[in-house]
Design an enzyme around this catalytic site. Structure first.
Site, PDB file in Angstrom:
ATOM      1  N   ASP A  98     -15.211  43.486  14.444  1.00 61.86           N
ATOM      2  CA  ASP A  98     -14.252  42.506  14.377  1.00 61.86           C
ATOM      3  C   ASP A  98     -12.560  42.884  13.402  1.00 61.86           C
ATOM      4  OD1 ASP A  98     -12.398  40.560  14.693  1.00 61.86           O
ATOM      5  OD2 ASP A  98     -14.356  38.862  14.630  1.00 61.86           O
ATOM      6  N   ASP A 200      -7.915  40.867  14.937  1.00 58.00           N
ATOM      7  CA  ASP A 200      -7.703  39.104  14.792  1.00 58.00           C
ATOM      8  C   ASP A 200      -6.724  39.182  14.003  1.00 58.00           C
ATOM      9  OD1 ASP A 200      -9.433  36.842  14.287  1.00 58.00           O
ATOM     10  OD2 ASP A 200      -8.461  37.335  12.178  1.00 58.00           O
ATOM     11  N   GLU A 254      -6.830  40.062  20.264  1.00 54.91           N
ATOM     12  CA  GLU A 254      -6.416  38.574  19.655  1.00 54.91           C
ATOM     13  C   GLU A 254      -5.200  38.231  20.010  1.00 54.91           C
ATOM     14  OE1 GLU A 254      -8.285  34.239  17.703  1.00 54.91           O
ATOM     15  OE2 GLU A 254      -7.317  35.822  16.060  1.00 54.91           O
ATOM     16  N   HIS A 327     -16.102  32.601  19.042  1.00 57.00           N
ATOM     17  CA  HIS A 327     -16.502  31.736  17.803  1.00 57.00           C
ATOM     18  C   HIS A 327     -15.865  30.442  17.195  1.00 57.00           C
ATOM     19  CE1 HIS A 327     -14.321  34.984  17.087  1.00 57.00           C
ATOM     20  NE2 HIS A 327     -13.551  34.427  15.658  1.00 57.00           N
ATOM     21  N   ASP A 328     -14.211  30.840  17.986  1.00 55.62           N
ATOM     22  CA  ASP A 328     -13.329  29.746  17.396  1.00 55.62           C
ATOM     23  C   ASP A 328     -13.208  28.358  18.364  1.00 55.62           C
ATOM     24  OD1 ASP A 328     -12.517  30.527  15.117  1.00 55.62           O
ATOM     25  OD2 ASP A 328     -11.020  31.918  16.607  1.00 55.62           O
TER      26      ASP A 328
END
Length: 559
Positions: A98, A200, A254, A327-328
């Site tokens: 990440d 990210d 993302e 995870h979000d």
């Protein structure tokens, strides 16, 4: 590897803190992941995306990085990281790290030097501004986690900018030295043997005008910081050229704020990234303000339209990360299916719908066994910064305690972060210690050990879908087949086709409690996957039971 090998991949995301605890301290770690590599190999995936394991104060569970070239002690060591890369490679699994480069931790050496004085050599590595004439922040921007985007620094008498938490100061991407330092770090990690990065919040790196207020979207006069500002493309192009460098490096961006029509530019043949993580299909229930309590209703038709808009742009040359969970996000069963109907059949329906779309499928840990949202008793049970901020924002806007709690319970990021459920043992087999976050109460019913023994389980179904996606017989069709939506009269039915060499793979899903009959452009001949036995078709008519999903092949026929 071929230059676009990732188009034929299946990715599994691990949230290390919650996946598997190898040393019994209640926190998942690299040792735990190493112990479960055979499980991932047996699932059939060939890319493992790790949420951040870098050194961090953990204000945002690792998305606040204090050292990009070190591993957080609670997760392990750099030696264990290197072992994981090698052991995964032995099993045909590539590692994605990440990459968090919109911001750092306020404990990062760069920021510590930046905030030491106004004359620091790294002062301009972050975004500093004077107060306005009243002593207030330079503008009315609100951070993603709530509160002003500007934090006052007593030591130097200026504000610094943060799109997220105040402990996550934004890097100044206008500074050449910052960008070069980021690219050097990217190249260093690639030299360690990883295959690429999930990138990210990358559309936040270009900032809105500093001294200008934005139109308010909240009663307090603030406006949430908006991503994907004009001028960002130059930064992204340079990062690709100087950081990632090779087309073989897998990059998953993302990208909030990127419209479907921009997909080819961001992730097309000469795009900035291999693929994008899009949000339209998971943000159906919230307004552009991002405030969870301002929820809006949505229908299966809205979900279908969001998917179709994206897939049509993939047809034109973009590429998409196919996902329902990460995870979000809340758990997909809890998000898309009414509580009374959540179970094996509906989990398989969701899997069928997204696994045959055009793009690269992602599975989030626990999704493959049907993990659901957690039910906590109070706000103190939650760890997630965003959940706590959203609760207080809801209360400030007049919601009662119970109303605000219901809102954040439904959408909390902690729904996806409860410990992985390996068995019916204590803590779901995640850890012998007290877990950092309370386990779900359904571990006796939903767990890997139980699923392995049941050949009709969600886990076995996911395994079969992964096998199809990666097989020589199917990978060309699923990579290159054109997406076509098949419009239906019934509002709760989603039907699409993947057309390839005069053949069509049809996927039909009934999102309702009632049987329906749908008309197709051409007859179906052979079932490929589904959550019911048999194929109930008569000519161009397909009969679907409640919550049935099926994928089957046939001639291309009409449209």
């Amino acid at each position: 590897m071929t230059s676009q090998w990732w188009k034929d991949a299946v990715v599994y995301q691990v949230y290390p803190r919650s996946f598997a605890d190898g040393n019994g301290d209640g926190i998942g770690d690299l040792a735990g992941i190493l112990e479960r590599l055979d499980y991932l190999q047996n699932l059939g995936i060939n890319v493992l995306w790790l949420s951040p394991v870098y050194a961090s104060p953990m204000k945002d569970n690792g998305y606040d990085i204090s050292d990009y070239r070190a591993i957080a002690a609670e997760f392990g060591s750099m030696e264990e990281m290197q072992k994981l890369i090698k052991e995964a490679d032995k099993r045909g699994i590539s590692i994605l790290m990440d990459l968090v480069v919109n911001h750092t931790s306020d404990q990062h050496a760069w920021f510590q030097e930046s905030c030491s004085s106004r004359t620091s050599a790294k002062r301009n590595w972050y975004i500093w501004e004077d107060a306005d004439e009243t002593g207030a922040p330079p503008n009315n921007l609100r951070s993603i986690f709530g509160g002003s985007c500007w934090e006052w620094d007593e030591n130097t008498g200026q504000y610094y900018f943060h799109s997220f938490a105040k402990e996550q100061p934004d890097l100044n991407w206008e500074n050449d030295e910052v960008r070069e330092a980021v690219y050097d770090m990217i190249r260093w990690w690639l030299d360690q043997g990883i295959a690429g990065f999930r990138v990210d919040a990358i559309t936040f790196i270009k900032k809105p005008e500093v001294h200008k207020d934005q139109p308010a979207d909240a009663s307090d006069g603030t406006s949430v910081v908006k991503p994907n500002q004009p001028g960002i493309n130059a930064f992204l192009k340079e990062m690709k050229e100087k950081g990632f460098q090779s087309e073989e490096v897998m990059t998953v961006a993302e990208a909030p704020g990127v419209a479907p029509e921009e997909l080819p530019a961001f992730a097309g043949e000469n795009g900035f990234f291999s693929m994008l993580i899009e949000f339209d299909h998971v943000d159906l229930d919230i307004t552009p303000s991002g405030r969870w309590f301002e929820s809006v209703g949505w229908t299966t038709a809205d979900f279908r339209r969001a998917i179709t808009r994206s897939q049509q742009k993939v047809n034109e040359g973009g590429w998409s990360a196919l996902y329902l969970e990460n995870h979000d996000q809340p758990r997909s069963l809890s998000r898309y299916i009414p509580e009374a109907d959540q179970g094996t059949k509906t989990a398989k329906l969701l899997a069928t719908v997204y696994f045959f779309l055009r793009g690269t499928p992602f599975i989030y840990q626990g999704q493959e066994i049907g993990m659901q949202n957690v039910t906590y008793a109070s706000l103190s049970d939650y760890d997630d910064l965003s959940t706590i901020d959203q609760y207080h924002a809801a209360r400030q806007e007049g919601l009662s305690e119970s109303e605000a709690f219901a809102v954040v319970s439904r959408r909390s990021r902690d729904n996806a972060r409860t410990p992985m459920q390996w068995s019916a043992e204590k803590n779901g087999g995640f850890s012998e210690g007290e877990p950092w976050l309370k386990s779900n109460t359904n571990t006796a019913v939903v767990n890997v050990e139980k699923a392995e023994k049941d050949t009709d389980s969600i886990l076995h179904y996911y395994r079969s879908l992964v096998t199809i996606r990666r097989s020589e017989a199917w990978k060309d069709w699923l990579r290159d087949g054109i997406y076509e939506e098949v419009e239906q009269v019934h509002p709760d039915v989603f039907v699409y086709r993947r057309v390839y060499k005069e053949k069509a793979l049809t996927v039909a899903a009934n999102f309702s409690r009632h049987p329906v009959t749908v008309e197709l452009p051409a007859p179906l001949e052979e079932k490929v996957a589904g959550n019911e036995t048999g194929l109930h078709a008569e000519g161009t008519l397909l009969h679907l039971t409640p919550y049935e999903a099926v994928a089957a092949t046939g001639p291309e026929g009409g449209k």
